[in-house]
Design a protein around this motif. Structure first.
Motif, mmCIF file in Angstrom:
data_model
loop_
_atom_site.group_PDB
_atom_site.id
_atom_site.type_symbol
_atom_site.label_atom_id
_atom_site.label_comp_id
_atom_site.label_asym_id
_atom_site.label_seq_id
_atom_site.Cartn_x
_atom_site.Cartn_y
_atom_site.Cartn_z
ATOM 1 N N GLU A 114 -6.670 0.284 6.405
ATOM 2 C CA GLU A 114 -6.334 -0.962 5.712
ATOM 3 C C GLU A 114 -6.423 -2.149 6.673
ATOM 4 O OE1 GLU A 114 -2.868 -2.814 2.874
ATOM 5 O OE2 GLU A 114 -2.252 -1.431 4.448
ATOM 6 N N ALA A 147 -0.604 2.535 2.048
ATOM 7 C CA ALA A 147 -1.625 1.608 1.560
ATOM 8 C C ALA A 147 -2.648 2.373 0.738
ATOM 9 C CB ALA A 147 -2.272 0.905 2.743
ATOM 10 N N ALA A 183 -7.930 0.189 -1.920
ATOM 11 C CA ALA A 183 -6.824 1.146 -1.809
ATOM 12 C C ALA A 183 -7.210 2.496 -2.413
ATOM 13 C CB ALA A 183 -5.570 0.583 -2.483
#
Length: 128
Positions: free
Chosen positions: A92, A19, A112
């Motif tokens: 995340e 991620a 991100a």
């Protein structure tokens, strides 16, 4: 353990690719992001444990493996081995989703690129 994978391991498998953002990592940005983590974690071998364990030698280490730190059963039994994907996934989806029952406070990093920067900083700052 039976043939069942812990929830954390399943979440990592389901995540597929890490991620992390596609842009070039900025470890200085990661260092700034880590300031919030520094209340609970140190980065050096002699920094010791705080509310959370030292992150020295983090990458490649199984969750729950720092000697002298009392981990929650949830984290010790998670099956996680900390790598770039696992650290990024933790931030995340949040520790309450990835390791339900652990003591790490709920926190996510929605960007991100910020997750990539934090991971890049931690890779350098925690490497033996």
């Amino acid at each position: 353990m039976s043939g069942k994978l812990p929830l954390a391991a399943l979440l990592l498998l389901a995540a597929g690719t890490p991620a992390l953002g596609d842009d070039a990592p900025d470890p200085e940005r990661g260092k700034a992001l880590f300031r919030a983590c520094a209340f609970c974690h140190t980065l050096t071998p002699d920094g010791g444990n705080r509310a959370g364990p030292t992150l020295w030698g983090l990458f490649g280490r199984p969750a729950g493996a720092v000697a002298g730190y009392h981990y929650s059963p949830a984290l010790k039994g998670s099956g996680i081995v900390w790598d770039e994907a696992a650290v990024a996934r933790l931030f995340e989806i949040g520790p309450d989703v990835m390791t339900p029952g652990s003591r790490m406070p709920m926190q996510t990093i929605t960007s991100a690129s910020d997750r990539r920067d934090l991971v890049e900083y931690l890779k350098g700052a925690t490497a033996p």
